[in-house]
Design an enzyme around this catalytic site. Structure first.
Site, PDB file in Angstrom:
ATOM      1  N   ASP B 322       0.815  -1.210   0.000  1.00  0.00           N
ATOM      2  CA  ASP B 322       0.000   0.000   0.000  1.00  0.00           C
ATOM      3  C   ASP B 322       0.852   1.266   0.000  1.00  0.00           C
ATOM      4  O   ASP B 322       2.014   1.255   0.390  1.00  0.00           O
ATOM      5  CB  ASP B 322      -0.915   0.011   1.228  1.00  0.00           C
ATOM      6  N   GLU B 323       0.222   2.333  -0.439  1.00  0.00           N
ATOM      7  CA  GLU B 323       0.707   3.696  -0.233  1.00  0.00           C
ATOM      8  C   GLU B 323       2.157   3.942  -0.651  1.00  0.00           C
ATOM      9  O   GLU B 323       2.954   4.463   0.118  1.00  0.00           O
ATOM     10  CB  GLU B 323       0.532   4.087   1.254  1.00  0.00           C
ATOM     11  N   VAL B 324       2.492   3.607  -1.879  1.00  0.00           N
ATOM     12  CA  VAL B 324       3.797   4.003  -2.421  1.00  0.00           C
ATOM     13  C   VAL B 324       3.589   5.351  -3.091  1.00  0.00           C
ATOM     14  O   VAL B 324       2.779   5.470  -4.008  1.00  0.00           O
ATOM     15  CB  VAL B 324       4.291   2.967  -3.453  1.00  0.00           C
TER      16      VAL B 324
END
Lengths: 697, 697
Positions: B322-324
């Site tokens: 998640d959330e790169v």
């Protein structure tokens, strides 16, 4: 820095606590919350800020125990503040708190070792100096108590404390015979002892109801005498190490020749009657006793004391010696013949004969014998120590005969006394006050005793704490530190601090009440708590005397009497308020409102509690007391109403209220309703001729 | 026995709980306090007494795990009742509770194993039958919840329960990356999961702020990335065994390629920028990410995943994903060149490329990959599992594409939602409601998530419990079990039961408030508690947004916002009372009195709290909210007064009150004053044109 005498300081702060504006009070409350109160406190100005940069350093003599204690100190400081602190002691001379000791303490802690310390706190830093690590560890505990939340962060007030204990023997006895108490419970109580500077854990390890130590020499002792509830030797060594790390000696007690049924399951040959024996399940004094006429008993004890003397490194070894009823001896013709043949003075003489033999064995294994009052006899060598459960007179008598003594009479935690009542007991009063200085020195201190008929791991902490801290102060602080109002103010703060150690004396309560309530609405539960907050168990030995069914070690301890505090803070504070109100001739509107509001809650409480009383057999036990609370609160409200209509409070009215109050004063289901006395004061004050009736007219 | 449909039963009991006479209510409350509610409950008549003679026996297929679980069950029964019970399961067919299973469960617990059981309680005895020990263990937990205190002892009501979970994946995720959470805390939370029949512990083990697992292959990971706060492999194996004993799978998560700063301290060569790296202390999304273009990264991950696949026996392996934010990739020309050369769709394409490679590695080591929403792409094989933090639409979309999914959106415990709000979230609603039966089967269940920015070992239990029990019910019970009033009534009881497991979600509160208060009188402390009882922390991501100073992992969590409950029971109950009062056209004297009494306490509270606000910097943070409480309570009392003088409650009066209420509705010092809405209802009802103003005139 202005030098303040301790007594003056205590009084001044106390006055401030009751009536001064908040700012002054806050500042001085800092000093107030030390327990035990140090022997000398000089207030400084300013304070030392405690924040995330806090560090602690050791220098001077290095000691592994002190390093560990310092790290535990920092961890507790972090926990109590919620700050993220470095908990490893740093090296060098730049730290918020410096700890400096001069030399080693003894490898096996000794009676009378120097425990003094000086703690100096300045806005720039703090310094503890002590001859050895024992004093330094006490200083760390004092620092923890000094530290408090302030208007701009955590801080310790500037102060110079010079401190030294009044007595060298300050103990807590826990009876692990009647109810087995798990090690983790003992450990957290030892933490509590450290916090209030007690230094002897007296471990009552055998009794009619259980033999709690693993013996490798005589494994049948623990295998057959403990219901599998015993401490292994490894566990015991661990606990001794744990206590030593906290500056606490561990004195084991193996009660003999009485209180010894549990020995006889595996070894009936030691007894004065043939057996077989069962582990005792009831409470009281029982017949089984060792046979003092049997030489095999001494061979056995020689081996056993030898084994235990190695396991327990302390120099003192407690052999009990109390409460032999002599019935087995009376019933055994061989024993009676022995008494005659040896010209002994009856059973007492026989027990003395036994004590002399046991003392020789204890001494042979390098230990000094300790025993309860009954062992006192001028034929025994002067190095033995008498622990007095009978009272100060008996202690003074021992001192006059040249024996050292420790006081436990007045410090029995299981009797349900108030902290103030324990606090008033002083080993040096009564007969002891008239001893010569040399004789006085023989009074080593005292021990609080937690006999375990009615405690288990769930409620034992609440039976020891916080009251034990008041006893700890009695044994540490100067004799003239004895104001109960100051004591209670500080005790309350210390009680919450002790919870950080994992002691459960505050939080057990809600859990036990929830068990009693079962599923309940907020209102129902609050009603249960309102009542439970102002009842106490019957006192002294009434718990046994008033029991509807004879209690045993298998009786569940889940009743309301097991859950409530032994001392109702709410009732005490209510009484204080009534006293103040009456002193003001009942002429204070704010106090009138507070009293009325409390009495109204109590008056209406029974109706709210009824659903629970119907639903739960455990709540049912408060039924009568709940009605009583309602009735006495109604009387109290009537008294307040009568202030407006003085004509109503005539003699007939007064008599009618007193009937209600006297009825409520009697225990019901082993519960005492504590506000009764205060409400009676109110009624008496208001009634015709009382202090308030006059004022109003 | 009369067959009662579950839904009907729930409603009937609920009605009873609110208005029936105590006796009926007590009897039926028994059934009410199951959570999760079983799929079928038939009430019987009478009840099974639980006293000191209680025994439990196993027969049928023997299983070591079940033997252990049965003993733990008996120990908990003893603890909860305070009775002395035999806790070792007995042999044979004569026992109060018989447990019978048919066959083995899988050595490594599998998704979708049969967890059903039947529990039959009759006055003569109880019987649990289940295909395997998983179901039997659930039955034991149900029996514990059935058991309650009654008018003549502890008892379980006669009942036939047939129970089977709705979803096979019912998880709790704990983030141990942002704050390290000690093993004992994890263990007691696993006990809590067992009590509410959750079966997956999702262990978030690495993040920017910490790498928490010992790696023997790459020791620099934990040595340099954890501040020495990590779990050893032995500890992890222990915890997995502990969870397995409770029917709980352990799914590890190693978040990659983002959320990975802590990896790069020891292995900067994995990152997309050269470093060196520091452990992240702030919260949020950060730039560091693994370099998907670097073949050495995959060699490293092959070794690492291989090692961890052996350590964690579960069939599922979570790789985060998640959330790169892509900033390191944007800034690295070599990586951008790689994207172009391989014709990837920008950074998203690059991450997909990474995911495909990682999925191959996970699969090679015998595991099924789980990832957050972002990993979803039709090019990945259909056996991966999508964990949705984005929402049900995204979950439904995955199912349509043939991917299995678990819902976490709506179950983030750290956002401070009410239990009712979490409870209303259902994996099968919204887009998922329109899926085909085959697609629906792909929705495996859900997981509550405890992200740990603002929790540590002291308050984490209170952020998980009791609300997590409501989510557990959502995932276990039939979809139509969804009445929030019934849920709250049961949740409250379950919450107290969970405390017997050592969870601290109830008792942490008083300790943290005492830290905030410092030394305080009873009245001052009560004033702090009165206020704290009705405030909640700001919700969702406002904690970060409203912080006066950027919070980090080094920020102490000792403020009032850390101590208060995420959901005020007192405020909820107050609002229920207001609703009932307004429904009755404000025409109910008893309710009027209760409201007035509560509002009076609140109105007068600020004055009592002032000394603490002056003395303690931690208490100071409630200063504005305390004034607000006083102000809104004054408005509420004015509303009640206006009932007697309807002419006073004109439009101008209404407008004036609403200004006060609106002002109080805004957060101050990150605190929300919860009774504002209810008081506003009261003001609106009373004001000219409101439902009560009409009724009165």
């Amino acid at each position: 820095m202005g030098k303040l005498q301790l007594k003056g300081l205590g009084l001044m702060i106390l006055g401030a606590a009751l009536s001064s504006p908040p700012n002054l009070r806050a500042q001085e409350a800092h000093l107030l919350n030390l327990m035990p109160m140090p022997s000398s406190v000089e207030a400084g100005s300013g304070s030392l800020k405690i924040d995330g940069t806090f560090t602690v350093a050791l220098n001077g003599h290095m000691d592994a125990r002190l390093t560990g204690a310092t790290q535990r100190f920092a961890e507790r400081l972090a926990k109590q503040t919620g700050l993220l602190l470095a908990t490893k002691p740093v090296a060098g001379l730049k730290a918020t708190l410096m700890v400096r000791t001069d030399h080693d303490s003894k490898p096996v802690q000794e009676l009378g070792e120097d425990e003094s310390y000086v703690l100096e706190v300045k806005p720039e830093g703090a310094l503890i100096t002590a001859p050895n690590d024992l004093g330094a560890m006490h200083g760390l505990q004092t620092f923890l108590q000094l530290m408090t939340v302030s208007a701009d962060g955590f801080a310790a007030p500037a102060v110079i404390i010079k401190d030294i204990p009044r007595f060298p023997w300050r103990g807590l006895m826990i009876d692990t015979g009647r109810h087995f108490i798990p090690l983790e419970v003992l450990r957290r109580n030892i933490d509590g002892m450290e916090a209030v500077k007690m230094n002897v854990f007296h471990w009552h390890l055998s009794d009619n109801q259980g033999f709690r130590v693993e013996s490798k020499k005589y494994p049948k002792l623990h295998e057959m005498g403990s219901d599998s509830l015993y401490y292994t030797q490894d566990q015991i060594r661990d606990l001794i190490g744990y206590a030593r790390d906290r500056g606490i000696r561990v004195v084991p007690e193996f009660d003999m020749p009485g209180h010894s049924t549990a020995w006889f399951l595996g070894h009936p040959e030691l007894a004065s009657a043939p057996g077989p024996y069962q582990i005792e399940r009831k409470w009281g004094i029982f017949d089984p006793a060792m046979d003092p006429t049997n030489e095999k008993v001494y061979k056995f004890l020689d081996e056993f004391i030898g084994e235990m003397s190695k396991l327990f490194p302390d120099h003192f070894f407690h052999v009990g010696g109390d409460e032999v009823n002599g019935k087995q001896w009376d019933a055994n013709p061989k024993i009676q013949e022995f008494i005659r043949a040896h010209d002994l003075k009856g059973n007492a003489g026989l027990q003395l004969y036994f004590n002399e033999k046991v003392q020789t064995l204890v001494s042979k294994h390098g230990k000094v014998m300790v025993g309860w009052d009954e062992v006192l006899d001028p034929t025994l060598p002067k190095d033995i120590v008498i622990q007095s459960w009978r009272g100060p007179a008996s202690l003074a008598e021992a001192a006059k005969q040249g024996y050292r003594g420790i006081l436990s009479n007045g410090y029995y935690l299981d009797l349900g006394w108030s902290a103030a009542r324990h606090y008033a007991v002083d080993p040096m009063t009564d007969a002891a006050a008239n001893l010569s200085p040399d004789e006085k020195r023989l009074i080593l201190g005292g021990e609080s005793c937690m006999w375990s008929e009615y405690v288990n791991e769930e409620n034992i902490d609440s039976r020891i704490w916080p009251r034990n801290a008041a006893i700890a102060e009695r044994l540490w602080s100067p004799q003239d530190v004895r104001d109960p109002v100051s004591m209670y103010a500080r005790l309350h703060v210390i009680s919450h601090e002790l919870e950080w150690l994992g002691l459960t004396h505050e939080n057990y309560y809600s859990r036990m009440l929830h068990r009693i309530a079962g599923p309940a609405t907020s209102e129902e539960f609050e009603a249960l708590k309102n009542l439970a907050d102002v009842v106490e168990p019957v006192k002294d030995y009434k718990r046994e005397e008033t029991a509807p069914v004879q209690p045993t070690s298998e009786t569940p301890l889940n009743r309301i009497v097991d859950a409530i505090s032994l001392e109702s803070r709410k009732a005490r504070e209510f009484e204080e308020l009534v006293d103040k109100f009456v002193s003001a001739n009942c002429h204070d509107e704010a106090m009138d409102t507070r009293l009325r509001s409390q009495l109204t809650v109590w008056r209406d409480n029974d109706a709210k509690l009824q659903p629970l009383i119907q639903r739960s057999y455990l709540a049912k036990q408060v039924g009568s007391t709940s009605r009583d609370l309602s009735a006495v609160a109604t009387a109290g409200l009537a008294a307040l109403d009568a202030l407006e209509h003085p004509g109503n409070a005539d003699e007939a009215w007064r008599a009618q209220q007193l009937v209600v109050l006297q009825q409520a004063e009697n225990q019901k289901d082993q519960l005492l309703l504590m506000p009764v006395g205060a409400i009676q004061k109110l009624v008496e004050a208001v009634a015709a001729g009382g202090s308030c009736s006059a004022a109003k007219q």
